[in-house]
Design an enzyme around this catalytic site. Sequence first.
Site, mmCIF file in Angstrom:
data_model
loop_
_atom_site.group_PDB
_atom_site.id
_atom_site.type_symbol
_atom_site.label_atom_id
_atom_site.label_comp_id
_atom_site.label_asym_id
_atom_site.label_seq_id
_atom_site.Cartn_x
_atom_site.Cartn_y
_atom_site.Cartn_z
ATOM 1 N N HIS A 187 51.827 23.677 22.684
ATOM 2 C CA HIS A 187 51.219 24.759 23.254
ATOM 3 C C HIS A 187 50.229 25.303 22.374
ATOM 4 O O HIS A 187 50.239 25.507 21.093
ATOM 5 C CB HIS A 187 52.264 25.824 23.895
ATOM 6 C CG HIS A 187 52.764 26.665 22.831
ATOM 7 N ND1 HIS A 187 52.022 27.959 22.420
ATOM 8 C CD2 HIS A 187 53.739 26.545 21.967
ATOM 9 C CE1 HIS A 187 52.933 28.508 21.415
ATOM 10 N NE2 HIS A 187 53.783 27.786 21.252
ATOM 11 N N CYS A 188 49.181 26.069 22.883
ATOM 12 C CA CYS A 188 48.086 26.912 22.084
ATOM 13 C C CYS A 188 48.167 28.270 22.672
ATOM 14 O O CYS A 188 49.475 28.793 23.230
ATOM 15 C CB CYS A 188 46.708 26.342 22.612
ATOM 16 S SG CYS A 188 46.172 26.446 24.017
ATOM 17 N N ALA A 189 47.212 29.108 22.625
ATOM 18 C CA ALA A 189 47.480 30.678 23.045
ATOM 19 C C ALA A 189 47.947 30.827 24.382
ATOM 20 O O ALA A 189 48.281 31.781 25.047
ATOM 21 C CB ALA A 189 46.106 31.449 22.622
#
Length: 480
Positions: free
Chosen positions: A26-28
């Site tokens: 995942h990212c932000a």
Amino acid sequence: MSKFTDPAKELLDKVGGSENISVVTHCATRMRFVLNDPDKADVDAIDDMDIVKGTFTQAGQFQVIVGNEVASFYNEFTKIAGVGDTSKEDAKEAAKQNMNIVQRLVAHLADIFTPIIPALVVGGLILGFRNVIGEIDMVNNGTMTLAESSQFWQGLYDFLWLIAEAIFHFLPVAITWSISRKMGTTQVLGIILGITLVSPQLLNAYGVPGAEDIPVWDFGFAQIDMIGYQAQVIPAILAGFVLAYLEIWLRKVIPQVVSMIFVPFFALIPAVLVAHVVLGPIGWEIGSWISNVVYSGLTSAFGWLFAAVFGFAYAPLVITGLHHMTNAIDLQLMSEFDGTNLWPMIALSNIAQGSAVVAMIYLNRKDKKEQQVSVPAAISCYLGVTEPALFGINLRYLFPFIAGMTGSAIAAVVSVGSGVMANSIGVGGIPGILSIQVPHMLMFTIAMLIAIVVPFILTVILARTKMGKDAYDRLGKTRP
């Protein structure tokens, strides 16, 4: 039981189950999946989930926009799915299995420049501040710059150049380091190789064109020009890969007990020699040819057509990832022409797509769920990052995407037609005006206003056409 338990189970089922997940991270704001069979994912059903703000596929990864709670959702999802924690680098490598040859080449180029981009953006901002301090007559009734009016501002102007020079003139060091990092080879050797390309004992690249006497290394039977490659991109890329592949090969043939001594020795010396004898001159010529073609095209009688095509097509390039190639071209233009006329069009394209999102915020102002995506996406666009806007809003509806492309094309024609040049790459949005050369700031401001107003108006108009109706019907929404 977590509030994310049921949504996580639902998403797992809709992506095809644990057996269809190769890698997930995942990212932000987004979950990033590499799926064994992307066709098994029920994209429409995933889009209909309450927790999901949108989906898209990029660079071999199926991405699900969750929002600011993505980290907590990811933890619950991985626990239920039984998949382990994976780094973003591992995800990128796994994603390459879903790419064709061109996409892989672009991905490699992106891997080189992505770690350097923060420095390039900072460098652009610094040059922008130097613009304001030392180039704009803003004091003493518009007859003096800040630097001319005060020793403090002159000192600050001179000091900021220390950082800007380190970023742009010594760029080959960052590139060769980034390549060694990407290839998993010895990073300090990459740094040393880069330093040998910009060493102070070499004739500075900016002084080569008018130099009457170029110093040489004289080996008796042969001479090598002592030329530096400050701000040169392609020579650094070629040299960096030669060093990396040479080190990888030497690791295989040299016994491990002596590899610490002989691998660096037999990798670095030949790489530096080849860089200065062969790759440097060849890379210089290739870079000059590319920059001359782009610059000549943009400043020719047909520059307006080139600008219109580039302005219209840049946002689609972002979708494919091909936009990463423009970094190398911009940097080459800066080294050849002391500025770039390409980057202003990129900034205008980002602004235009952001303005299309602002229009969608206005049109769908009663849709609170969508605004969780659209408002941050618009802000992000205006600050130079377009992916949330493109994939979260504009591509889903399509007509705002087209409106943004159209506004970008018109703004690009104005920018190129008036000869706008940027000192450097900077923040690719509204703050990007700081990077524009002072004589061109007014025309760039006009181009920015076009990139803001035209996409907004065009988006609102298209929403009331059949294209807009079809988009809302397809998404199961009521057209405002």
